[in-house]
Write a protein that holds these residues in place. Structure first.
Motif, PDB file in Angstrom:
ATOM      1  N   ASN A  37      44.495  15.039  -7.870  1.00  0.00           N
ATOM      2  CA  ASN A  37      43.956  14.006  -6.988  1.00  0.00           C
ATOM      3  C   ASN A  37      44.369  14.308  -5.549  1.00  0.00           C
ATOM      4  O   ASN A  37      45.547  14.200  -5.212  1.00  0.00           O
ATOM      5  CB  ASN A  37      44.465  12.628  -7.409  1.00  0.00           C
ATOM      6  CG  ASN A  37      43.773  11.524  -6.655  1.00  0.00           C
ATOM      7  OD1 ASN A  37      42.582  11.321  -6.833  1.00  0.00           O
ATOM      8  ND2 ASN A  37      44.511  10.827  -5.810  1.00  0.00           N
ATOM      9  N   ILE A  95      35.264   8.032  -4.397  1.00  0.00           N
ATOM     10  CA  ILE A  95      35.850   9.104  -5.200  1.00  0.00           C
ATOM     11  C   ILE A  95      34.778  10.122  -5.570  1.00  0.00           C
ATOM     12  O   ILE A  95      33.697   9.763  -6.023  1.00  0.00           O
ATOM     13  CB  ILE A  95      36.514   8.536  -6.472  1.00  0.00           C
ATOM     14  CG1 ILE A  95      37.591   7.519  -6.071  1.00  0.00           C
ATOM     15  CG2 ILE A  95      37.085   9.662  -7.339  1.00  0.00           C
ATOM     16  CD1 ILE A  95      38.137   6.700  -7.218  1.00  0.00           C
ATOM     17  N   GLN A 112      39.791  15.449  -8.181  1.00  0.00           N
ATOM     18  CA  GLN A 112      39.222  14.342  -7.407  1.00  0.00           C
ATOM     19  C   GLN A 112      39.557  14.499  -5.930  1.00  0.00           C
ATOM     20  O   GLN A 112      40.663  14.916  -5.568  1.00  0.00           O
ATOM     21  CB  GLN A 112      39.812  13.003  -7.852  1.00  0.00           C
ATOM     22  CG  GLN A 112      39.365  12.518  -9.163  1.00  0.00           C
ATOM     23  CD  GLN A 112      39.858  11.120  -9.467  1.00  0.00           C
ATOM     24  OE1 GLN A 112      39.330  10.518 -10.354  1.00  0.00           O
ATOM     25  NE2 GLN A 112      40.839  10.585  -8.791  1.00  0.00           N
ATOM     26  N   THR A 114      39.310  11.908  -2.577  1.00  0.00           N
ATOM     27  CA  THR A 114      39.116  10.493  -2.278  1.00  0.00           C
ATOM     28  C   THR A 114      39.144  10.248  -0.777  1.00  0.00           C
ATOM     29  O   THR A 114      39.705  11.036  -0.015  1.00  0.00           O
ATOM     30  CB  THR A 114      40.200   9.629  -2.939  1.00  0.00           C
ATOM     31  OG1 THR A 114      41.459   9.902  -2.325  1.00  0.00           O
ATOM     32  CG2 THR A 114      40.279   9.875  -4.430  1.00  0.00           C
TER      33      THR A 114
END
Length: 117
Positions: A37, A95, A112, A114
């Protein structure tokens, strides 16, 4: 796997469901699952550690799915996640997700990116 169902249900079920977060997590994610992430590596234990305090701070979560695609063992999606906090403020995040499914259809890996929406 139904990617749209995962994106809509998983955040709610893991944060507000009656089941243990571990059971919810394992239903959707294969053993050895890893989330990258924004460059930060999160494994099962780190993700579950993030869920516990979220259960205390948030009162609701909503997912707006803009795009979702599965092609073979690959997934991609663009969606907006909004969490309403107990103090009344909201956190909205856009996202961009790319991932890989395990042979059993659960998620094996997600990458991911974001940004605040």
């Amino acid at each position: 796997m139904d990617l749209r169902e995962y994106l809509a249900r998983y955040p709610h079920d893991v944060a507000f469901g009656e089941e243990d977060p571990e059971a919810v997590f394992d239903r959707y994610h294969a053993p050895g699952f890893v989330l990258y992430n924004d460059g930060v590596v999160l494994d099962r234990e780190r993700l579950l550690a993030h869920v516990r305090p979220a259960r205390k701070r948030a009162v609701s979560v909503h997912t707006e799915i803009h795009d979702a695609l599965i092609a073979g063992d690959r997934v991609a999606a663009r969606y907006t996640l909004t969490a309403v906090m107990r103090r009344g403020d909201s956190i909205t995040t856009e996202i961009f997700l790319f991932g890989e499914l395990a042979q059993d259809g659960r998620l094996q890996r997600l990458d991911q990116l974001t940004r605040a929406a």
